[in-house]
Structures are given as structure tokens and as C-alpha cells.
Motif scaffolding. Sequence first.
Motif, PDB file in Angstrom:
ATOM      1  N   ASP A 245      82.765  45.841  28.134  1.00  0.00           N
ATOM      2  CA  ASP A 245      83.468  47.110  28.149  1.00  0.00           C
ATOM      3  C   ASP A 245      84.982  46.871  28.133  1.00  0.00           C
ATOM      4  OD1 ASP A 245      83.262  50.183  28.734  1.00  0.00           O
ATOM      5  OD2 ASP A 245      84.758  49.408  30.139  1.00  0.00           O
ATOM      6  N   ALA A 246      85.673  47.473  27.167  1.00  0.00           N
ATOM      7  CA  ALA A 246      87.110  47.235  27.010  1.00  0.00           C
ATOM      8  C   ALA A 246      87.898  47.746  28.213  1.00  0.00           C
ATOM      9  CB  ALA A 246      87.614  47.892  25.730  1.00  0.00           C
ATOM     10  N   ASP A 247      87.518  48.903  28.748  1.00  0.00           N
ATOM     11  CA  ASP A 247      88.255  49.469  29.877  1.00  0.00           C
ATOM     12  C   ASP A 247      88.107  48.601  31.125  1.00  0.00           C
ATOM     13  OD1 ASP A 247      88.999  51.536  28.230  1.00  0.00           O
ATOM     14  OD2 ASP A 247      87.513  52.946  28.995  1.00  0.00           O
ATOM     15  N   ALA A 248      86.908  48.071  31.352  1.00  0.00           N
ATOM     16  CA  ALA A 248      86.695  47.220  32.526  1.00  0.00           C
ATOM     17  C   ALA A 248      87.517  45.943  32.417  1.00  0.00           C
ATOM     18  CB  ALA A 248      85.204  46.887  32.658  1.00  0.00           C
ATOM     19  N   LEU A 249      87.538  45.351  31.223  1.00  0.00           N
ATOM     20  CA  LEU A 249      88.329  44.133  31.035  1.00  0.00           C
ATOM     21  C   LEU A 249      89.818  44.429  31.178  1.00  0.00           C
ATOM     22  CD1 LEU A 249      88.510  41.159  30.402  1.00  0.00           C
ATOM     23  CD2 LEU A 249      88.355  41.713  27.966  1.00  0.00           C
ATOM     24  N   ALA A 250      90.273  45.559  30.647  1.00  0.00           N
ATOM     25  CA  ALA A 250      91.687  45.918  30.758  1.00  0.00           C
ATOM     26  C   ALA A 250      92.097  46.105  32.219  1.00  0.00           C
ATOM     27  CB  ALA A 250      91.972  47.189  29.963  1.00  0.00           C
ATOM     28  N   ALA A 251      91.245  46.752  33.003  1.00  0.00           N
ATOM     29  CA  ALA A 251      91.555  46.955  34.423  1.00  0.00           C
ATOM     30  C   ALA A 251      91.653  45.622  35.151  1.00  0.00           C
ATOM     31  CB  ALA A 251      90.492  47.839  35.064  1.00  0.00           C
ATOM     32  N   ALA A 252      90.763  44.692  34.820  1.00  0.00           N
ATOM     33  CA  ALA A 252      90.809  43.361  35.445  1.00  0.00           C
ATOM     34  C   ALA A 252      92.067  42.612  35.035  1.00  0.00           C
ATOM     35  CB  ALA A 252      89.562  42.574  35.065  1.00  0.00           C
ATOM     36  N   VAL A 253      92.476  42.744  33.782  1.00  0.00           N
ATOM     37  CA  VAL A 253      93.708  42.091  33.309  1.00  0.00           C
ATOM     38  C   VAL A 253      94.921  42.607  34.089  1.00  0.00           C
ATOM     39  CG1 VAL A 253      95.288  41.876  31.345  1.00  0.00           C
ATOM     40  CG2 VAL A 253      92.828  41.577  31.002  1.00  0.00           C
ATOM     41  N   ARG A 254      94.951  43.919  34.336  1.00  0.00           N
ATOM     42  CA  ARG A 254      96.073  44.466  35.109  1.00  0.00           C
ATOM     43  C   ARG A 254      96.120  43.866  36.505  1.00  0.00           C
ATOM     44  NH1 ARG A 254      93.880  49.310  32.998  1.00  0.00           N
ATOM     45  NH2 ARG A 254      95.060  50.114  31.218  1.00  0.00           N
ATOM     46  N   ARG A 255      94.984  43.761  37.141  1.00  0.00           N
ATOM     47  CA  ARG A 255      94.956  43.263  38.520  1.00  0.00           C
ATOM     48  C   ARG A 255      95.272  41.765  38.586  1.00  0.00           C
ATOM     49  NH1 ARG A 255      90.542  47.149  38.709  1.00  0.00           N
ATOM     50  NH2 ARG A 255      89.066  45.548  38.004  1.00  0.00           N
ATOM     51  N   VAL A 256      94.609  40.993  37.762  1.00  0.00           N
ATOM     52  CA  VAL A 256      94.793  39.541  37.808  1.00  0.00           C
ATOM     53  C   VAL A 256      96.176  39.156  37.271  1.00  0.00           C
ATOM     54  CG1 VAL A 256      93.906  37.324  36.969  1.00  0.00           C
ATOM     55  CG2 VAL A 256      92.324  39.134  37.657  1.00  0.00           C
ATOM     56  N   GLY A 257      96.674  39.926  36.309  1.00  0.00           N
ATOM     57  CA  GLY A 257      97.967  39.619  35.720  1.00  0.00           C
ATOM     58  C   GLY A 257      99.124  39.688  36.691  1.00  0.00           C
ATOM     59  N   VAL A 258      98.958  40.430  37.789  1.00  0.00           N
ATOM     60  CA  VAL A 258     100.009  40.509  38.813  1.00  0.00           C
ATOM     61  C   VAL A 258     100.336  39.120  39.359  1.00  0.00           C
ATOM     62  CG1 VAL A 258     100.540  41.383  41.124  1.00  0.00           C
ATOM     63  CG2 VAL A 258      99.428  42.883  39.445  1.00  0.00           C
TER      64      VAL A 258
END
Length: 354
Positions: A245-258
Motif C-alpha cells: 500500500d503506497a499510503d502505508a509506505l509513505a507514512a512509514a517514510v515520514r516517521r523513519v525519515g525523521v
Amino acid sequence: MDVTAPAHRLSAAVSAASRLLPARARLWLRADSGGLTVAGSDADLAVRLRCPATSHTDGSVAVPAAPLAETLKMLDTELVRLVVEGSRLALRLDNARFALPLLAAEAEGPAGELARVSEVDGSAFASALRIVAGTAAKDDPLPLFTGVRLQADGDRLTLTASDRYRMAVARLSLRASGSLDVLVPAVLLTEAARQARGVVGLHLGPGRFGLSWEGGLVGTAVLDAGFLSEDSIPSGAVDTTVSLDADALAAAVRRVGVYAEDRRVLTLEVGDAHVRLASARQDTGEAEETLKADVLGGRTSPSFQARYLLDALQAFAGERVVLSIQPGMRACLLRAVEPGEVTLTYYLMPMLPR
């Protein structure tokens, strides 16, 4: 000239023309029985937008664009009357008056030299442009990286843009067969598509390209299109595909990218039935997050700049996305599992891990 126009409609047309034209541009205002035309041009660009209006006295004037746009944006009224008073154009309201200097008349730009070659659905075209134009460079010494290449052959239109680190390619249907191959400044295309409604006409002229829609026409000089092509990116060595799921991966990228370092690089570790995002930063700590995924192929661990990966995933919001991963420093391809009206391929270059 003496004309009454809806203030918000006139403001929208003047603001759009001002954004398309260079700073300190002048605008033509032409009133006739069909309403009010807002037009402007320079050596490379010509724009004409229509606004509904009631003309009491037909005529045309040229005025400075910036103060007219700013004044109209601040008006809190339903109607505004524009009247020529000597060497001024007055904007009259019930309780206020603003007057702009009339400027010397100059010939409008060569938008009329454009010939219509095809047409496309405006909504689909704007949707494709929002994604593709976002990958074009905002400022680059090589103009080709600031443009969107439009190619039509038969009944398909292809849009391509790149800033060297990523490339987006969108394909959509034309409403009428046509042929063109031009490179157009991305900023101008995006603004023009934002104004367009309904069917959008595609036009060509000697060294020029144009878009038209009901009530509007924009024509511009084109750039050299030859080099910008997805054929220049090797894509035949895919050895791993990941679907999730693109939205789930995007949300994880935001969190981990911090927790990523200054370059904001994170690693995408592909397992048998999952992907794990990981990043670390000496002063803030480290993060990892695991998501379930459908995986085909061997394990791999490419690294990407978090911002670019997030931009790519946002193009597939609400969809399930496939990441086709190539070994080494070859591009990763992102596509929708079930493409819609616009078929998108997003190429993302990996980064060297820290």
C-alpha cells in the motif's frame, strides 16, 4: 472603455495571467459584447483569458499587471466597474475608487499563430502534470531539466520530466489523434493546466506550443526536447519486485525519515514477505519500521533520499504500488498495480548508504 465584471472572476483571471507573465508585465484589458479579455505577452509567452462582463462602452487599455492583481485580490465586493478616466483606468466601487496609469499600447504576442493539432481531457491532463512537473528542476543551468516533454503519436500523449535524480513518465489518451514532440517550461505548464477546464486543445506553431480551453489560450516558446527520454534509463535488470500500500509506505517514510542523517537517506531492506525501513542519525537516534508486502525475487537493501521517495509515493496515493528494484545503482521503477486513466511510471535513483 467602461465595463462591469464580477470581482472574483476578474481577480482570478488577472492573477493567473500575472503569475504566467514576468514581473513588471503589462496587461491588456479588452471589453466587447462577449465580455472582458485579459491578455499579456513577452518575447516568449502570450496569454489570453476571458472573463464574463457587461460592456457599457467597448474598448481596450494596457495597465500594469501587479497593482491591478493586488487590488482585485483585496476587494470584498460582488461587482467592480472599470472606467477609463483620461490617462487612468479607474476601478469603481460603491465606497471606493482606485486608479491605475494607462500604458503605451504594444502588439499582443503571437498566440494566434498556433494551429490546433489535438485535444485532451483537462482533468486527466492536470492530474498528470501535477505529478510529472513535480520532478522537473526548479532552477538548472540546463533548461531541459526545467521542462516537461510532451509527445503525441496517434491517440496517446506522453509527459516526461526529470531533475537527474528522478524521472516521471505519464501516459493518457488523446481525444483526437495528433502528432507533437515539444519541451515546455514546467512552471508555465502547471499554471496553465490549473486554469484549464473541460477539453484542452494542444497547439503547435514554428518553435511554439500552446494550450487552449473555453475562455483561455496560452502560447509559449519551446525548449530543445531531444535528450529527455525514459529510453535513456536502463530498466531491464529488475530482480526484485515489492507490492504494498503506497499510503502505508509513505507514512512509514515520514516517521523513519525523521531519524535520517543530513542527506535524509533511509534504507529499504526487502525480506521474504516484508520491507523494513531503517535510518539513523548520531544526534537524534535511530528508527526502523516493518511493513507487510508481497515480494518476488531475492533480498536487497537499496537506499533512497527520504524526500524523493515520499514524493514518488504521493503520486500513487490511495493505490497499491509496485517497486521494481534493480541491482546496484540502477533506477527503481514505481508503478500502480491497477493504473487508472493516467498511467504513471516513476523512476527513482538510489543513494549510496552512509
